[in-house]
Design a protein around this motif. Sequence first.
Motif, PDB file in Angstrom:
ATOM      1  N   ARG A  19       0.739  -1.243  -0.097  1.00 26.14           N
ATOM      2  CA  ARG A  19      -0.081   0.167   0.022  1.00 26.14           C
ATOM      3  C   ARG A  19       0.907   0.968   0.090  1.00 26.14           C
ATOM      4  N   LEU A  20       0.190   2.246  -0.910  1.00 19.26           N
ATOM      5  CA  LEU A  20       0.943   3.394  -0.513  1.00 19.26           C
ATOM      6  C   LEU A  20      -0.310   4.722  -0.079  1.00 19.26           C
ATOM      7  N   GLN A  21      -0.545   5.396   1.021  1.00 17.63           N
ATOM      8  CA  GLN A  21      -0.812   6.033   1.158  1.00 17.63           C
ATOM      9  C   GLN A  21      -0.450   7.893   1.217  1.00 17.63           C
ATOM     10  N   VAL A  22      -0.839   8.485   0.559  1.00 18.39           N
ATOM     11  CA  VAL A  22      -0.481  10.123   0.288  1.00 18.39           C
ATOM     12  C   VAL A  22      -0.887  11.042   1.448  1.00 18.39           C
ATOM     13  N   LEU A  23      -0.160  11.716   2.697  1.00 12.62           N
ATOM     14  CA  LEU A  23      -1.732  12.196   3.473  1.00 12.62           C
ATOM     15  C   LEU A  23      -0.892  14.333   3.145  1.00 12.62           C
ATOM     16  N   LEU A  24      -1.397  15.379   1.873  1.00 15.34           N
ATOM     17  CA  LEU A  24      -1.383  16.322   2.032  1.00 15.34           C
ATOM     18  C   LEU A  24      -1.958  17.243   2.541  1.00 15.34           C
ATOM     19  N   ALA A  25      -1.461  18.399   3.510  1.00 15.43           N
ATOM     20  CA  ALA A  25      -2.444  19.443   3.843  1.00 15.43           C
ATOM     21  C   ALA A  25      -1.864  21.707   3.326  1.00 15.43           C
ATOM     22  N   GLU A  64     -10.667  17.259   1.113  1.00 17.64           N
ATOM     23  CA  GLU A  64     -11.288  17.820   2.138  1.00 17.64           C
ATOM     24  C   GLU A  64     -11.022  19.244   1.765  1.00 17.64           C
ATOM     25  N   ARG A  65     -11.433  20.640   1.420  1.00 23.84           N
ATOM     26  CA  ARG A  65     -11.385  22.150   1.536  1.00 23.84           C
ATOM     27  C   ARG A  65     -11.849  22.556   2.254  1.00 23.84           C
ATOM     28  N   GLY A  66     -10.810  23.136   3.618  1.00 26.24           N
ATOM     29  CA  GLY A  66     -11.516  24.185   4.873  1.00 26.24           C
ATOM     30  C   GLY A  66     -11.136  26.051   4.113  1.00 26.24           C
ATOM     31  N   GLN A  67     -11.450  26.849   4.989  1.00 28.09           N
ATOM     32  CA  GLN A  67     -11.751  27.833   4.754  1.00 28.09           C
ATOM     33  C   GLN A  67     -10.135  28.092   4.787  1.00 28.09           C
ATOM     34  N   GLN A  68      -9.308  28.130   6.249  1.00 31.62           N
ATOM     35  CA  GLN A  68      -8.001  28.083   5.627  1.00 31.62           C
ATOM     36  C   GLN A  68      -7.257  26.541   5.352  1.00 31.62           C
ATOM     37  N   VAL A  69      -7.702  25.752   5.576  1.00 30.34           N
ATOM     38  CA  VAL A  69      -6.800  24.463   5.607  1.00 30.34           C
ATOM     39  C   VAL A  69      -7.575  23.646   5.022  1.00 30.34           C
ATOM     40  N   SER A  70      -6.615  22.876   3.690  1.00 32.73           N
ATOM     41  CA  SER A  70      -7.160  22.191   2.432  1.00 32.73           C
ATOM     42  C   SER A  70      -6.361  20.295   2.682  1.00 32.73           C
ATOM     43  N   THR A  71      -6.953  19.251   2.716  1.00 36.56           N
ATOM     44  CA  THR A  71      -6.444  18.267   3.110  1.00 36.56           C
ATOM     45  C   THR A  71      -6.697  17.397   1.751  1.00 36.56           C
ATOM     46  N   LEU A  72      -5.447  16.833   1.727  1.00 34.55           N
ATOM     47  CA  LEU A  72      -5.933  15.573   0.752  1.00 34.55           C
ATOM     48  C   LEU A  72      -5.666  14.317   0.975  1.00 34.55           C
ATOM     49  N   GLU A  73      -6.436  13.440   0.093  1.00 28.90           N
ATOM     50  CA  GLU A  73      -5.849  11.979   1.376  1.00 28.90           C
ATOM     51  C   GLU A  73      -5.759  10.980  -0.095  1.00 28.90           C
ATOM     52  N   ILE A  74      -4.209  10.662  -0.263  1.00 26.64           N
ATOM     53  CA  ILE A  74      -4.329   9.697  -1.748  1.00 26.64           C
ATOM     54  C   ILE A  74      -3.906   8.228  -1.004  1.00 26.64           C
ATOM     55  N   ASP A  75      -5.019   6.456  -0.957  1.00 29.94           N
ATOM     56  CA  ASP A  75      -4.561   5.274  -1.039  1.00 29.94           C
ATOM     57  C   ASP A  75      -4.395   5.060  -1.625  1.00 29.94           C
ATOM     58  N   ILE A  76      -3.466   3.894  -2.592  1.00 32.34           N
ATOM     59  CA  ILE A  76      -3.121   3.160  -3.154  1.00 32.34           C
ATOM     60  C   ILE A  76      -3.346   1.582  -2.458  1.00 32.34           C
ATOM     61  N   GLU A  77      -3.584   0.874  -3.237  1.00 30.85           N
ATOM     62  CA  GLU A  77      -2.731  -0.548  -3.393  1.00 30.85           C
ATOM     63  C   GLU A  77      -2.573  -1.090  -4.295  1.00 30.85           C
ATOM     64  N   VAL A  78      -2.048  -1.513  -4.178  1.00 31.85           N
ATOM     65  CA  VAL A  78      -0.456  -2.246  -5.537  1.00 31.85           C
ATOM     66  C   VAL A  78      -1.325  -3.466  -6.080  1.00 31.85           C
ATOM     67  N   PRO A  79      -1.629  -3.319  -7.257  1.00 29.82           N
ATOM     68  CA  PRO A  79      -2.546  -4.765  -7.697  1.00 29.82           C
ATOM     69  C   PRO A  79      -1.764  -6.302  -7.539  1.00 29.82           C
ATOM     70  N   GLU A  80      -2.006  -6.977  -7.411  1.00 29.30           N
ATOM     71  CA  GLU A  80      -1.039  -8.363  -7.134  1.00 29.30           C
ATOM     72  C   GLU A  80       0.031  -8.374  -8.666  1.00 29.30           C
TER      73      GLU A  80
ATOM     74  N   LEU B  24       4.131  10.690   3.029  1.00 35.83           N
ATOM     75  CA  LEU B  24       3.643  10.129   2.254  1.00 35.83           C
ATOM     76  C   LEU B  24       4.485   8.585   3.638  1.00 35.83           C
ATOM     77  N   ALA B  25       3.539   7.156   3.302  1.00 36.39           N
ATOM     78  CA  ALA B  25       3.820   5.593   3.665  1.00 36.39           C
ATOM     79  C   ALA B  25       3.618   5.002   2.819  1.00 36.39           C
ATOM     80  N   HIS B  26       4.656   4.054   2.726  1.00 34.87           N
ATOM     81  CA  HIS B  26       5.022   2.854   1.963  1.00 34.87           C
ATOM     82  C   HIS B  26       5.112   1.477   2.579  1.00 34.87           C
ATOM     83  N   GLU B  27       4.050   0.992   2.536  1.00 33.85           N
ATOM     84  CA  GLU B  27       3.711  -0.160   2.882  1.00 33.85           C
ATOM     85  C   GLU B  27       3.939  -1.425   1.955  1.00 33.85           C
TER      86      GLU B  27
END
Lengths: 86, 86
Positions: A19-25, A64-80, B24-27
């Motif tokens: 899995r790969l997860q990216v959080l951006l604020a 998620e878009r707030g007045q002053q803070v926006s957050t982006l979450e990307i969650d990727i599962e790598v195909p077998e 970013l987290a990579h499992e």
Amino acid sequence: MSFLNFFTRNRSAPVARERLQVLLAHERAFAGRTDLAERLQKEILAAIAKHIPIDGDKVVVRLERGQQVSTLEIDIEVPEQALARG
Amino acid sequence: MSFLNFFTRNRSAPVARERLQVLLAHERAFAGRTDLAERLQKEILAAIAKHIPIDGDKVVVRLERGQQVSTLEIDIEVPEQALARG
């Protein structure tokens, strides 16, 4: 933000998933500033796609878009089949 | 991971700062898999630099490589003169 459960998930899960997860604020100095979270979403996905095949069904994007803070979450599962190729 | 303090910081801080934080987290499915965190670091910074000027002194990058999980944290403060240009 479910970033933490990325680490506290049940380690004994039998299936070896990748899995790969990216959080951006983006905290903007004042409300009128351009919102980078949405703009960067495409570019970050494109950068990731250069390294691992992305299966649209296994990508979850939350913006998620707030007045002053926006957050982006990307969650990727790598195909077998991508795992088999190392 | 100091992502949460990004949101709980003292809101009454007088200075209007603009910040961008990427986690970013990579499992990896198994230990031998390539580690994406380091590879993606340059590409994510390059994507961000297209949208905001990056001042090397105001960028903090932390990379933690574990057996199965690697984490990358990029913390960027936008230079004041860039704020003036909107």
